[in-house]
Write a protein that holds these residues in place. Structure first.
Motif, PDB file in Angstrom:
ATOM      1  N   LEU A 154      21.027  52.191  54.327  1.00  0.00           N
ATOM      2  CA  LEU A 154      21.719  51.697  53.135  1.00  0.00           C
ATOM      3  C   LEU A 154      23.058  52.415  53.045  1.00  0.00           C
ATOM      4  CD1 LEU A 154      21.660  50.170  50.330  1.00  0.00           C
ATOM      5  CD2 LEU A 154      20.695  52.279  49.388  1.00  0.00           C
ATOM      6  N   VAL A 155      24.069  51.656  52.807  1.00  0.00           N
ATOM      7  CA  VAL A 155      25.393  52.239  52.569  1.00  0.00           C
ATOM      8  C   VAL A 155      25.800  51.883  51.153  1.00  0.00           C
ATOM      9  CG1 VAL A 155      27.794  52.333  53.325  1.00  0.00           C
ATOM     10  CG2 VAL A 155      25.980  52.001  55.006  1.00  0.00           C
ATOM     11  N   THR A 156      26.171  52.901  50.412  1.00  0.00           N
ATOM     12  CA  THR A 156      26.556  52.676  49.011  1.00  0.00           C
ATOM     13  C   THR A 156      27.995  53.134  48.798  1.00  0.00           C
ATOM     14  OG1 THR A 156      25.980  54.844  48.107  1.00  0.00           O
ATOM     15  CG2 THR A 156      24.183  53.261  48.351  1.00  0.00           C
ATOM     16  N   ASN A 157      28.495  52.725  47.655  1.00  0.00           N
ATOM     17  CA  ASN A 157      29.771  53.308  47.254  1.00  0.00           C
ATOM     18  C   ASN A 157      29.489  54.634  46.559  1.00  0.00           C
ATOM     19  OD1 ASN A 157      28.880  52.696  44.699  1.00  0.00           O
ATOM     20  ND2 ASN A 157      30.319  51.009  44.373  1.00  0.00           N
ATOM     21  N   GLU A 158      30.466  55.226  45.960  1.00  0.00           N
ATOM     22  CA  GLU A 158      30.268  56.589  45.467  1.00  0.00           C
ATOM     23  C   GLU A 158      29.566  56.679  44.127  1.00  0.00           C
ATOM     24  OE1 GLU A 158      34.421  57.603  45.819  1.00  0.00           O
ATOM     25  OE2 GLU A 158      34.586  57.756  43.645  1.00  0.00           O
TER      26      GLU A 158
ATOM     27  N   GLN B  23      28.941  67.908  48.187  1.00  0.00           N
ATOM     28  CA  GLN B  23      29.368  68.402  46.873  1.00  0.00           C
ATOM     29  C   GLN B  23      30.316  67.406  46.204  1.00  0.00           C
ATOM     30  OE1 GLN B  23      30.828  72.149  48.407  1.00  0.00           O
ATOM     31  NE2 GLN B  23      29.243  73.298  47.313  1.00  0.00           N
ATOM     32  N   GLU B  24      31.108  66.775  47.000  1.00  0.00           N
ATOM     33  CA  GLU B  24      32.061  65.817  46.453  1.00  0.00           C
ATOM     34  C   GLU B  24      31.351  64.577  45.902  1.00  0.00           C
ATOM     35  OE1 GLU B  24      35.184  66.301  46.008  1.00  0.00           O
ATOM     36  OE2 GLU B  24      35.661  64.300  45.249  1.00  0.00           O
ATOM     37  N   ILE B  25      30.462  64.024  46.672  1.00  0.00           N
ATOM     38  CA  ILE B  25      29.811  62.801  46.184  1.00  0.00           C
ATOM     39  C   ILE B  25      28.803  63.115  45.075  1.00  0.00           C
ATOM     40  CG2 ILE B  25      30.131  61.500  48.313  1.00  0.00           C
ATOM     41  CD1 ILE B  25      27.237  62.068  49.001  1.00  0.00           C
ATOM     42  N   ALA B  26      28.339  64.370  45.025  1.00  0.00           N
ATOM     43  CA  ALA B  26      27.422  64.733  43.937  1.00  0.00           C
ATOM     44  C   ALA B  26      28.156  64.734  42.586  1.00  0.00           C
ATOM     45  CB  ALA B  26      26.810  66.107  44.193  1.00  0.00           C
ATOM     46  N   ARG B  27      29.453  64.706  42.627  1.00  0.00           N
ATOM     47  CA  ARG B  27      30.205  64.659  41.369  1.00  0.00           C
ATOM     48  C   ARG B  27      30.189  63.270  40.755  1.00  0.00           C
ATOM     49  NH1 ARG B  27      35.981  66.435  42.323  1.00  0.00           N
ATOM     50  NH2 ARG B  27      35.993  66.861  40.102  1.00  0.00           N
ATOM     51  N   THR B  28      29.799  62.280  41.531  1.00  0.00           N
ATOM     52  CA  THR B  28      29.821  60.913  40.998  1.00  0.00           C
ATOM     53  C   THR B  28      28.478  60.202  41.053  1.00  0.00           C
ATOM     54  OG1 THR B  28      30.506  60.095  43.156  1.00  0.00           O
ATOM     55  CG2 THR B  28      32.263  60.571  41.580  1.00  0.00           C
ATOM     56  N   MET B  29      27.532  60.780  41.698  1.00  0.00           N
ATOM     57  CA  MET B  29      26.227  60.100  41.782  1.00  0.00           C
ATOM     58  C   MET B  29      25.113  61.104  42.057  1.00  0.00           C
ATOM     59  SD  MET B  29      26.521  58.405  45.598  1.00  0.00           S
ATOM     60  CE  MET B  29      24.850  57.813  45.666  1.00  0.00           C
TER      61      MET B  29
ATOM     62  N   ASN C  62      42.731  57.878  45.253  1.00  0.00           N
ATOM     63  CA  ASN C  62      43.112  56.562  45.763  1.00  0.00           C
ATOM     64  C   ASN C  62      42.180  56.055  46.852  1.00  0.00           C
ATOM     65  OD1 ASN C  62      43.754  58.286  47.753  1.00  0.00           O
ATOM     66  ND2 ASN C  62      45.961  57.907  47.725  1.00  0.00           N
ATOM     67  N   SER C  63      41.034  56.674  46.969  1.00  0.00           N
ATOM     68  CA  SER C  63      40.114  56.157  47.991  1.00  0.00           C
ATOM     69  C   SER C  63      38.684  56.326  47.516  1.00  0.00           C
ATOM     70  CB  SER C  63      40.321  56.885  49.312  1.00  0.00           C
ATOM     71  OG  SER C  63      39.962  58.222  49.167  1.00  0.00           O
ATOM     72  N   GLY C  64      37.871  55.382  47.924  1.00  0.00           N
ATOM     73  CA  GLY C  64      36.455  55.485  47.609  1.00  0.00           C
ATOM     74  C   GLY C  64      35.676  55.920  48.820  1.00  0.00           C
ATOM     75  N   LYS C  65      34.580  56.580  48.559  1.00  0.00           N
ATOM     76  CA  LYS C  65      33.756  57.076  49.660  1.00  0.00           C
ATOM     77  C   LYS C  65      32.589  56.118  49.886  1.00  0.00           C
ATOM     78  CE  LYS C  65      34.613  62.021  49.487  1.00  0.00           C
ATOM     79  NZ  LYS C  65      35.933  61.871  48.840  1.00  0.00           N
ATOM     80  N   GLN C  66      32.188  56.060  51.110  1.00  0.00           N
ATOM     81  CA  GLN C  66      30.962  55.344  51.445  1.00  0.00           C
ATOM     82  C   GLN C  66      29.911  56.386  51.821  1.00  0.00           C
ATOM     83  OE1 GLN C  66      31.585  52.376  54.436  1.00  0.00           O
ATOM     84  NE2 GLN C  66      32.869  51.095  53.109  1.00  0.00           N
TER      85      GLN C  66
END
Lengths: 263, 189
Positions: free
Chosen positions: B31-35, B160-166, B9-13
């Motif tokens: 630069l700030v991106t979404n996940e 490790q968490e954000i590497a799952r999506t990008m 229920n939340s997105g990471k920056q």
């Protein structure tokens, strides 16, 4: 006077006069030994010339009293009294042979003049206006950066994303086979004549507007379209080569995906 | 990868900081991106060139001053987004600090034979560690600004968490491209 040393070769009266002329008054034998030893063998002395003795400072205790009656002419031209005073160049008129051997008159401490305190330096103040003071500049020392506005966020949004392949040799056999099955199902490619060229992780295929596979670099280049979604699915995707036609097909895996949230 | 993860229920920056030196010109960008790597905010500086006098007076601290104070602190004042951490290239590891009170981590891909690491997070120095990304057999070499191991592990878990999506490092290439293109425009101008 009876104690005057009996120097060989000098008659007693001459020695008396010499002592008076040098101002040592009641010269004793002890004093003469310690202070001024005179050794002179004078054959004849001219007593008519008034004594003219130059005594330097520190030697004055020898007395300045010149007895005018003493017709002995004695001139001490130079006396060095530092540490061990020595009477030099005692010139006896008409002397034939005269020597002053010893001049350890007194152990005078060496005088030293030490300026323990530095004299205050002179302070000079230049007259106003005579020398113009340099201007002080400080702005050059401040290195500062300005934030720019030439690159718009829209330009960044439009930049292509480049995704490299993972090492397919590290793929488990089951995953490798599952990608071939996906290619057979989606692209109708017989798995027997297909092989994996590359595998890309986490590709947001629902948002991709342009997609290109660069075989020489084993990368995909894609752009993301603007979207009002709040979340999207990101899939693993394979580049599958048809060994018969050498054609490469991009095949997303239908079941290997995750959800990602879009801020 | 476990298929069909349930959506949270939340997105990471994800924050990125890049310092680029072209010739004698220094530039920086955040630069700030979404996940999934889509840009949310982008700030950059115009090129800064140290004069000869700067080089003499700043001496050996010039590089550090340019990286940390002139470029990074300036960008920090402009950032409105609030990513958990900031990622930068491993080359920047000498100038790590915090960006808007968020820790920076310098990252590079790392090759390691399977089984060489005892766990997903291995400290190799007080401020360096190697982390294995989830089920990818891909390793990242990390350099931290803090020696605090708890914070380091938190950063590693976040990566490790954000590497799952990008692709974690890919946005840095986009920043470099943007700055380089802007610098080229400046030269032509």
């Amino acid at each position: 006077m009876n104690n005057l040393p009996r120097e060989p070769g000098i008659p007693i009266r001459i020695r008396r006069k010499l002592a008076v002329a040098l101002g040592i008054g009641s010269l004793s034998s002890e004093i003469s030994e310690q202070m001024l030893k005179i050794d002179a063998d004078a054959a004849s002395v001219n007593f008519d010339i008034a004594p003219n003795m130059l005594v330097k400072d520190g030697f004055a205790f020898l007395g300045n009293g010149m007895d005018a009656a003493t017709a002995f002419s004695c001139k001490i031209l130079n006396l060095d009294i530092l540490k061990a005073p020595i009477a030099k160049n005692l010139v006896l008129p008409n002397e034939q042979r005269a020597r002053i051997r010893q001049a350890n008159a007194i152990n005078q401490p060496r005088l030293r003049a030490i300026h323990a305190v530095f004299s205050a330096p002179a302070i000079r103040t230049p007259a106003c206006g005579s020398i113009s003071l340099p201007s002080i500049r400080t702005e050059d020392m401040n290195i500062s950066a300005r934030t720019g506005n030439r690159i718009l966020i829209s330009k960044i949004l439009d930049m292509p994303h480049v995704r490299s392949s993972m090492d397919i040799n590290l793929l488990p056999d089951s995953v490798y086979a599952s990608f071939l099955r996906e290619a057979e199902f989606i692209k109708k490619l017989p798995s027997a004549r297909c092989e994996l060229q590359a595998v890309f992780r986490n590709v947001p295929i629902e948002l991709i507007s342009q997609l290109q596979f660069l075989a020489e670099k084993n990368v995909i280049v894609y752009k993301i379209s603007e979207s009002f979604r709040t979340r999207t699915r990101i899939h693993d995707m394979a580049a599958v080569r048809d060994t018969g036609s050498q054609e490469i097909h991009l095949v997303p895996h239908r079941t290997r995906f995750r959800w990602a949230f879009l801020n | 990868m476990p298929a069909q993860d349930k959506p949270g229920n939340s997105g990471k920056q994800v924050g990125y900081f890049c310092h680029l030196k072209l010739d004698e010109r220094h530039m920086g960008a955040i630069l700030v991106t979404n996940e999934i790597g889509v840009p949310l905010e982008f700030k950059y500086t115009e090129p800064v060139t140290a004069t000869k006098l700067h080089k003499i007076l700043y001496g050996s601290v010039l590089e550090k001053h340019l990286h940390e104070t002139v470029i990074r602190d300036r960008l920090c004042r402009e950032i409105r987004s609030d990513p958990d951490f900031f990622i930068t290239s491993y080359d920047e590891k000498e100038f790590l600090g915090s960006v808007s009170n968020r820790e920076m981590v310098a990252v590079q891909k790392y090759s390691l034979p399977p089984g060489d690491l005892s766990g997903p997070f291995s400290r190799i120095r007080e401020r360096e560690a190697i982390v294995e990304l989830e089920d990818e057999a891909v390793f990242l070499r990390l350099a931290f600004s803090t020696p605090n191991e708890a914070i380091q592990q938190k950063i590693a878990a976040w990566l490790q968490e954000i590497a799952r999506t990008m692709d974690i490092l890919e946005p840095l290439n986009r920043i470099v491209s943007a700055l380089t293109s802007m610098c080229g425009e400046g030269k032509r101008g």
